[in-house]
Design a protein around this motif. Structure first.
Motif, PDB file in Angstrom:
ATOM      1  N   GLN A 168      -7.044  -3.417   5.994  1.00  0.00           N
ATOM      2  CA  GLN A 168      -8.022  -4.050   5.129  1.00  0.00           C
ATOM      3  C   GLN A 168      -8.559  -2.997   4.153  1.00  0.00           C
ATOM      4  O   GLN A 168      -9.139  -1.991   4.563  1.00  0.00           O
ATOM      5  CB  GLN A 168      -9.163  -4.663   5.927  1.00  0.00           C
ATOM      6  CG  GLN A 168     -10.130  -5.491   5.090  1.00  0.00           C
ATOM      7  CD  GLN A 168     -11.172  -6.187   5.955  1.00  0.00           C
ATOM      8  OE1 GLN A 168     -11.438  -5.760   7.079  1.00  0.00           O
ATOM      9  NE2 GLN A 168     -11.747  -7.256   5.445  1.00  0.00           N
ATOM     10  N   ARG A 192     -11.081  -2.199   0.988  1.00  0.00           N
ATOM     11  CA  ARG A 192     -12.267  -2.717   0.325  1.00  0.00           C
ATOM     12  C   ARG A 192     -12.873  -1.633  -0.559  1.00  0.00           C
ATOM     13  O   ARG A 192     -12.918  -0.458  -0.198  1.00  0.00           O
ATOM     14  CB  ARG A 192     -13.306  -3.177   1.356  1.00  0.00           C
ATOM     15  CG  ARG A 192     -12.848  -4.363   2.183  1.00  0.00           C
ATOM     16  CD  ARG A 192     -13.982  -4.949   2.992  1.00  0.00           C
ATOM     17  NE  ARG A 192     -14.492  -4.003   3.990  1.00  0.00           N
ATOM     18  CZ  ARG A 192     -15.420  -4.340   4.908  1.00  0.00           C
ATOM     19  NH1 ARG A 192     -15.922  -5.565   4.928  1.00  0.00           N
ATOM     20  NH2 ARG A 192     -15.830  -3.443   5.774  1.00  0.00           N
ATOM     21  N   ASN A 196     -11.126  -6.649  -2.101  1.00  0.00           N
ATOM     22  CA  ASN A 196     -11.082  -6.932  -0.661  1.00  0.00           C
ATOM     23  C   ASN A 196      -9.691  -7.499  -0.354  1.00  0.00           C
ATOM     24  O   ASN A 196      -9.461  -8.706  -0.420  1.00  0.00           O
ATOM     25  CB  ASN A 196     -12.170  -7.926  -0.272  1.00  0.00           C
ATOM     26  CG  ASN A 196     -12.296  -8.069   1.237  1.00  0.00           C
ATOM     27  OD1 ASN A 196     -11.539  -7.455   1.999  1.00  0.00           O
ATOM     28  ND2 ASN A 196     -13.245  -8.881   1.689  1.00  0.00           N
ATOM     29  N   CYS A 197      -8.766  -6.601  -0.037  1.00  0.00           N
ATOM     30  CA  CYS A 197      -7.366  -6.971   0.134  1.00  0.00           C
ATOM     31  C   CYS A 197      -6.922  -6.667   1.561  1.00  0.00           C
ATOM     32  O   CYS A 197      -7.364  -5.676   2.164  1.00  0.00           O
ATOM     33  CB  CYS A 197      -6.477  -6.203  -0.843  1.00  0.00           C
ATOM     34  SG  CYS A 197      -6.925  -6.426  -2.585  1.00  0.00           S
ATOM     35  N   TYR A 198      -6.017  -7.514   2.067  1.00  0.00           N
ATOM     36  CA  TYR A 198      -5.496  -7.282   3.419  1.00  0.00           C
ATOM     37  C   TYR A 198      -3.979  -7.114   3.362  1.00  0.00           C
ATOM     38  O   TYR A 198      -3.302  -7.579   2.443  1.00  0.00           O
ATOM     39  CB  TYR A 198      -5.877  -8.429   4.360  1.00  0.00           C
ATOM     40  CG  TYR A 198      -5.135  -9.715   4.111  1.00  0.00           C
ATOM     41  CD1 TYR A 198      -3.884  -9.959   4.707  1.00  0.00           C
ATOM     42  CD2 TYR A 198      -5.682 -10.709   3.307  1.00  0.00           C
ATOM     43  CE1 TYR A 198      -3.196 -11.140   4.469  1.00  0.00           C
ATOM     44  CE2 TYR A 198      -5.002 -11.897   3.068  1.00  0.00           C
ATOM     45  CZ  TYR A 198      -3.757 -12.101   3.660  1.00  0.00           C
ATOM     46  OH  TYR A 198      -3.065 -13.269   3.420  1.00  0.00           O
ATOM     47  N   TYR A 199      -3.432  -6.418   4.410  1.00  0.00           N
ATOM     48  CA  TYR A 199      -1.991  -6.223   4.572  1.00  0.00           C
ATOM     49  C   TYR A 199      -1.699  -6.497   6.042  1.00  0.00           C
ATOM     50  O   TYR A 199      -2.157  -5.753   6.917  1.00  0.00           O
ATOM     51  CB  TYR A 199      -1.567  -4.798   4.215  1.00  0.00           C
ATOM     52  CG  TYR A 199      -1.999  -4.355   2.830  1.00  0.00           C
ATOM     53  CD1 TYR A 199      -1.099  -4.368   1.775  1.00  0.00           C
ATOM     54  CD2 TYR A 199      -3.305  -3.921   2.589  1.00  0.00           C
ATOM     55  CE1 TYR A 199      -1.490  -3.954   0.497  1.00  0.00           C
ATOM     56  CE2 TYR A 199      -3.699  -3.513   1.327  1.00  0.00           C
ATOM     57  CZ  TYR A 199      -2.788  -3.537   0.288  1.00  0.00           C
ATOM     58  OH  TYR A 199      -3.179  -3.138  -0.959  1.00  0.00           O
ATOM     59  N   GLN A 200      -0.968  -7.557   6.314  1.00  0.00           N
ATOM     60  CA  GLN A 200      -0.654  -7.945   7.685  1.00  0.00           C
ATOM     61  C   GLN A 200       0.829  -7.676   7.941  1.00  0.00           C
ATOM     62  O   GLN A 200       1.704  -8.312   7.344  1.00  0.00           O
ATOM     63  CB  GLN A 200      -0.982  -9.425   7.901  1.00  0.00           C
ATOM     64  CG  GLN A 200      -0.875  -9.873   9.339  1.00  0.00           C
ATOM     65  CD  GLN A 200      -1.250 -11.347   9.495  1.00  0.00           C
ATOM     66  OE1 GLN A 200      -0.757 -12.201   8.730  1.00  0.00           O
ATOM     67  NE2 GLN A 200      -2.117 -11.649  10.449  1.00  0.00           N
ATOM     68  N   GLY A 241      -4.086 -10.321  -0.866  1.00  0.00           N
ATOM     69  CA  GLY A 241      -3.530 -10.050   0.452  1.00  0.00           C
ATOM     70  C   GLY A 241      -2.046 -10.328   0.508  1.00  0.00           C
ATOM     71  O   GLY A 241      -1.493 -11.097  -0.297  1.00  0.00           O
ATOM     72  N   TYR A 273      -2.707  -4.390  11.173  1.00  0.00           N
ATOM     73  CA  TYR A 273      -3.505  -5.074  10.155  1.00  0.00           C
ATOM     74  C   TYR A 273      -4.304  -4.029   9.371  1.00  0.00           C
ATOM     75  O   TYR A 273      -4.996  -3.191   9.964  1.00  0.00           O
ATOM     76  CB  TYR A 273      -4.451  -6.078  10.815  1.00  0.00           C
ATOM     77  CG  TYR A 273      -5.231  -6.949   9.860  1.00  0.00           C
ATOM     78  CD1 TYR A 273      -4.704  -8.139   9.382  1.00  0.00           C
ATOM     79  CD2 TYR A 273      -6.517  -6.592   9.449  1.00  0.00           C
ATOM     80  CE1 TYR A 273      -5.424  -8.950   8.505  1.00  0.00           C
ATOM     81  CE2 TYR A 273      -7.247  -7.381   8.587  1.00  0.00           C
ATOM     82  CZ  TYR A 273      -6.690  -8.564   8.114  1.00  0.00           C
ATOM     83  OH  TYR A 273      -7.410  -9.369   7.250  1.00  0.00           O
ATOM     84  N   THR A 290      -5.149  -8.953  13.418  1.00  0.00           N
ATOM     85  CA  THR A 290      -6.348  -9.366  12.695  1.00  0.00           C
ATOM     86  C   THR A 290      -7.361  -8.222  12.672  1.00  0.00           C
ATOM     87  O   THR A 290      -7.212  -7.203  13.355  1.00  0.00           O
ATOM     88  CB  THR A 290      -7.004 -10.606  13.348  1.00  0.00           C
ATOM     89  OG1 THR A 290      -7.534 -10.223  14.627  1.00  0.00           O
ATOM     90  CG2 THR A 290      -5.998 -11.727  13.531  1.00  0.00           C
ATOM     91  N   SER A 291      -8.433  -8.466  11.939  1.00  0.00           N
ATOM     92  CA  SER A 291      -9.505  -7.466  11.865  1.00  0.00           C
ATOM     93  C   SER A 291     -10.331  -7.419  13.140  1.00  0.00           C
ATOM     94  O   SER A 291     -11.165  -6.519  13.307  1.00  0.00           O
ATOM     95  CB  SER A 291     -10.417  -7.769  10.681  1.00  0.00           C
ATOM     96  OG  SER A 291     -11.005  -9.068  10.803  1.00  0.00           O
ATOM     97  N   ARG A 335      -9.457   0.202   6.428  1.00  0.00           N
ATOM     98  CA  ARG A 335      -9.552   0.011   7.870  1.00  0.00           C
ATOM     99  C   ARG A 335      -8.189  -0.424   8.401  1.00  0.00           C
ATOM    100  O   ARG A 335      -7.557  -1.316   7.850  1.00  0.00           O
ATOM    101  CB  ARG A 335     -10.588  -1.062   8.209  1.00  0.00           C
ATOM    102  CG  ARG A 335     -12.021  -0.635   7.946  1.00  0.00           C
ATOM    103  CD  ARG A 335     -12.996  -1.775   8.172  1.00  0.00           C
ATOM    104  NE  ARG A 335     -14.366  -1.336   8.061  1.00  0.00           N
ATOM    105  CZ  ARG A 335     -15.186  -1.110   9.100  1.00  0.00           C
ATOM    106  NH1 ARG A 335     -14.745  -1.313  10.335  1.00  0.00           N
ATOM    107  NH2 ARG A 335     -16.418  -0.702   8.897  1.00  0.00           N
TER     108      ARG A 335
END
Length: 877
Positions: free
Chosen positions: A270, A272, A201-205, A174, A268, A242-243, A236
């Protein structure tokens, strides 16, 4: 450093030496001297040896990554999935490891990126990349004696800088991107442009400052699809930090030109990936999905459109300035351009989605009225001006469909009405000159939409389901039930008013018909129905309203044609609160007597009998035919009887008379008693209830043609042709009485013979006597009655003796009062005298020379008192 050089040499030499050994030395390739190069299997392009276990390790610098690509691949065996096993290979294979934190990490503890075998290079990843500085390939061959050419590939060490997208997560995959530190930049999948591995499972904020918005433009997007709902790999995107914030969308497959905006200053993402997807690469259009992930450019700015212009409705999440307005039930409101009453910013595109209600009980359309508009442009060349509005009135997508109108300049319509629950506007500004005013203001109104083609009778009262169709506007068109082909609503009444010009007929033929049927035994269509009324103008501004019929169920009504001189026809559709069906679809036509329609029929008044057939009989009947016969009786006591000699009209009584129809009126001129089609006549014989029968035949424009019908007609006296139960009883009684009369007649004949024989014996006895005897009349029981019907001849006794001769009134020699050539004299009144003893008549010898017509209700008597009831016998006969 010498190890790297030896390793490089081993890349080309050690595999050749290893052909006589059971395993081969490890090959280590570093980036210190060469950033790119080739690698291959032992002895390539010759077949590799069997029973090998080899390792190739690529090691880059601390800020580098390794990416490899196979250009040739041929190993013995094939993937297990081809024989029904989910993973593994049957014989020789390579394993690839890309997620290695340190070059010295134990290979047994590393996650496997994939195992590959076979000879189909399309089953291999097109490009693989390490997550850090190290990538490992292991190669295994078995000892079954079968080998292949092996593999050949390229490698490249690349900088890790593009993948430092922000503050990395302390654990896992992330990044957090701060808009204050970097207002523009790129984010991408962790292995882009190489194939991403399973289990990510990576996030980008993305975080900006209040007042800013975020623009995210995807330069490449390539994720495995698997279906509309992205069951395997997905990205997503949420409108927030946030999610848990509102979801803008879920994306997979190949997407081009995707641009998204945040509502506020945060966004945000996400990313996956999952296991279990089919290994065969799916195709999108003419491109193979390579599963490279995505790459997007982000921008933090306060120059994007300020969403404060949205008064009604809500911002469409993910768009720059799109607005969605939902009806609250025939509600209304106002929409304005961004910045209004000030000018809109340049190079801006906003969509307005104005959605009416659509459900079982509601169907709305949108009426839009422009109140103010400043759209500089050129008529018919709106896209070249500073601003324009494109309209979509049929619910089509504004991104892929051609608009219905381009609006600009001062030539704006006062009102726009959608033909769908959704009306879409696309507002675009180009280069707006400083100080120029660009923008608009419009009012929207949701109105009830019945999805019926026609002109509303009262546009202001939108809830009225009343439509007008004028011959002066269109000579033909379509009619349909509300919302057809969807189910019509409950508890609704719709009126279709068709207005003809002088000397025109109105014809309605049904293409589809499906209404709620009436209960069994109910022939009045008490539930959902359609009825028609033909209105003929009369004196004093009144009309003669003629009921043309009422229909329901699923059987098609036959074509309906208005009566002559009809001014307008009214169709009324009504539904109750129970079951609804699809409804109906029909065609209307205004038919002039000058058009190519065939007319036949007329008044038949000469009486007698005749026959009726459609034109062209016995060949197939024609289309566009209307025939109307009136058959009148000539005898006022008669009725008209028709008989079907032949009947063949397309359709059936069960499915309806869609193509053609024959209607019969037996009692009233405008009341249909029989409506028929098919191959069986409604009845073999039909008799009018009054002094006429009307027969009407119609075949519309759309008909296939049959042989038609042949009807014979004749005048009949109803009593002579139609026997009631009482009449049949009377006939039976008459037959019984007739039989009794015959029996009595036989008895009378027998008695007569007996009396005649007795008289003969007496006469013989008298003739034998020497003395003449007086004439004696025998005793007669019945009266002697003068019968006018029997040629005015008196009924005489059986035998009368005159001058010692026997005289019989029934003697065959006695005709018209002549006996043996002698004319009998009239009978005197006193030829008979009443006997005081028996109250009977006796003969007076002194008056024997003349006969006398006896009075009625008297009896003759004779001394012998022989009885014979002649009157009773004759009356019985």
């Amino acid at each position: 450093m010498r190890v790297v050089e030896i390793g490089l040499v081993l890349l080309y030499t050690s595999f050749q030496i290893s052909a006589v050994y059971q395993d081969c030395p490890d090959v280590i390739i570093t980036s210190e001297y060469n950033k790119t190069g080739n690698f291959s299997s032992p002895q390539y392009p010759r077949n590799y040896p069997g029973n090998l276990k080899c390792l190739i390790k690529f090691v880059g610098g601390p800020n580098e990554r390794v990416q490899i690509n196979f250009t040739d691949f041929r190993l013995d065996g094939f993937p297990n999935e081809l024989i029904g096993v989910s993973t593994g290979c049957t014989n020789d294979y390579i394993d690839i490891y890309t997620e290695i934190e340190h070059p010295d990490h134990d290979i047994l503890e590393l996650p496997l990126q994939g195992r590959y075998c076979g000879n189909d290079i399309t089953r291999l990843p097109h490009l693989l990349m390490s997550s850090k500085q190290t990538l490992i390939i292991t190669f295994d061959s078995d000892d079954d004696g079968k080998t292949a050419r092996g593999f050949l590939g390229t490698y490249e060490f690349i900088s890790d800088e593009p993948y430092n997208m922000g503050i990395p997560a302390s654990f896992g995959c992330g990044w957090t991107v701060n808009g204050e530190e970097k207002s523009e930049g790129y984010i991408m999948a962790p292995y882009y442009p190489a194939v991403y591995p399973d289990g990510l499972n990576c996030y980008y904020q993305l975080q900006g400052v209040p007042g800013q918005r975020i623009r995210l433009e995807f330069l490449d997007f390539d994720l495995y699809s698997g279906g509309d709902h992205c069951p395997y790999d997905e990205l997503r995107i949420h409108d927030g930090s946030t999610s848990a914030d509102p979801l803008i969308g879920i994306y997979c497959n190949r997407i081009e030109g995707l641009v998204l905006y945040s509502t506020g200053h945060e966004m945000y993402l996400q990313f996956r990936t999952r296991q279990g997807r089919p290994s065969i690469e799916p195709v999108w259009g003419d491109k193979v999905i390579t599963m490279s992930g995505f790459k997007a450019r982000y921008t933090f700015s306060d120059e994007f459109v300020n969403l404060g212009f949205i008064v009604d409705g809500e911002h469409v999440q993910g768009s720059e300035c799109d607005v969605r307005i939902k009806s609250q039930g025939e509600s209304s409101g106002v929409i304005v351009s961004p910045g209004f009453p000030n000018s809109s910013p340049s190079n801006t595109t906003c969509h307005y989605f104005i959605d009416g209600l659509i459900d079982q009980d509601n169907l709305e359309k949108v009426v839009l009225t422009f109140e103010e508009a400043f759209l500089p442009g050129y008529l018919n060349r709106c896209k070249e001006g500073s601003a324009y509005v494109a309209t979509y009135l049929y619910g089509q997508k504004a991104t892929t469909s051609r608009p219905d109108h381009f609006l600009c300049d001062l030539e704006l319509p006062k009102m726009l009405t959608s033909h769908d629950p959704r009306l879409t506007l696309k507002y675009t500004t180009n280069s707006v000159q400083p100080g120029a005013m660009v923008g608009f203001k419009a009012k929207y109104q949701f109105t009830m939409d019945y999805a019926i083609e026609g002109t509303p009778a009262n546009p202001i009262a939108s809830s009225d389901c009343h439509f007008i169709y004028r011959s002066s506007s269109d000579k033909s068109g379509k009619l349909n039930s509300p919302r057809y082909p969807s189910a019509y609503p409950n508890d609704i009444t719709c009126t279709y008013e068709l207005v003809a010009q002088p000397y025109e007929f109105i014809m309605i033929s049904f293409d589809k018909f499906d209404l709620e049927p009436s209960p069994v035994g109910d022939d009045k269509c008490s539930r959902d129905s359609i009825s028609s009324v033909s209105m003929i103008p009369q004196q004093g501004n009144t009309t003669l309203d003629i009921q043309m019929g009422k229909y329901c169920g699923t059987a098609y009504p036959g074509p309906i044609v208005s009566e002559w001189l009809t001014e307008r026809m009214i169709l009324t559709f009504s539904s109750n609160s129970d079951v609804t069906e699809r409804g109906f679809k029909a065609k209307y036509e205004f038919i002039s007597t000058l058009q190519r329609f065939q007319y036949c029929g007329g008044n038949i008044t000469e009486g007698g009998s005749g026959e009726i057939t459609p034109p062209n009989y016995p060949l197939k009947y024609n289309t566009k035919t209307v025939c109307d016969w009136y058959i009148y009786r000539r005898n006022p006591r008669a009725q008209i009887k028709i008989k079907f000699e032949h009947f063949d009209i397309e359709g059936t009584m069960e499915e309806g008379c869609q193509g053609a129809v024959l209607r019969i009126y037996t009692a009233e001129e405008y009341k249909v008693d029989y409506e028929a089609c098919g191959q069986e006549a409604p009845k073999q014989h039909i008799i009018s209830q009054n002094g006429f029968i009307r027969i009407k035949y119609i075949s519309p424009s759309k008909t296939y043609g049959k042989t038609g019908f042949k009807v014979t007609w004749t005048e009949v006296i109803q009593g002579a042709t139609k026997l009631s139960n009482m009449s049949i009883l009377y006939i039976i009684m008459g037959v019984v009485i007739l039989l009794l009369v015959i029996v009595l007649a036989i008895i009378c004949v027998c008695v007569r013979c007996s009396v005649k024989k007795s008289a003969s014996r007496r006469n013989s006895s008298r003739k034998s006597s020497s003395k003449p005897s007086d004439i004696q009349l025998p005793m007669i029981e019945s009266d002697i009655v003068y019968n006018d019907r029997l040629s005015k001849t008196p009924m005489l006794p059986k035998s009368v003796s005159i001058n010692s001769s026997t005289f019989s009134p029934y003697d065959p020699m006695l005709q018209d009062g002549i006996y043996k050539g002698q004319q009998l004299a009239p009978v005197p009144d006193n030829v008979f005298e009443q006997s005081t003893l028996s109250s009977k008549y006796s003969y007076n010898p002194s008056l024997h020379t003349s006969l006398h017509r006896p009075q009625s209700d008297k009896y003759f008597s004779s001394p012998t008192h022989q009885k014979y009831d002649m009157d009773s016998c004759l009356t019985s006969l």
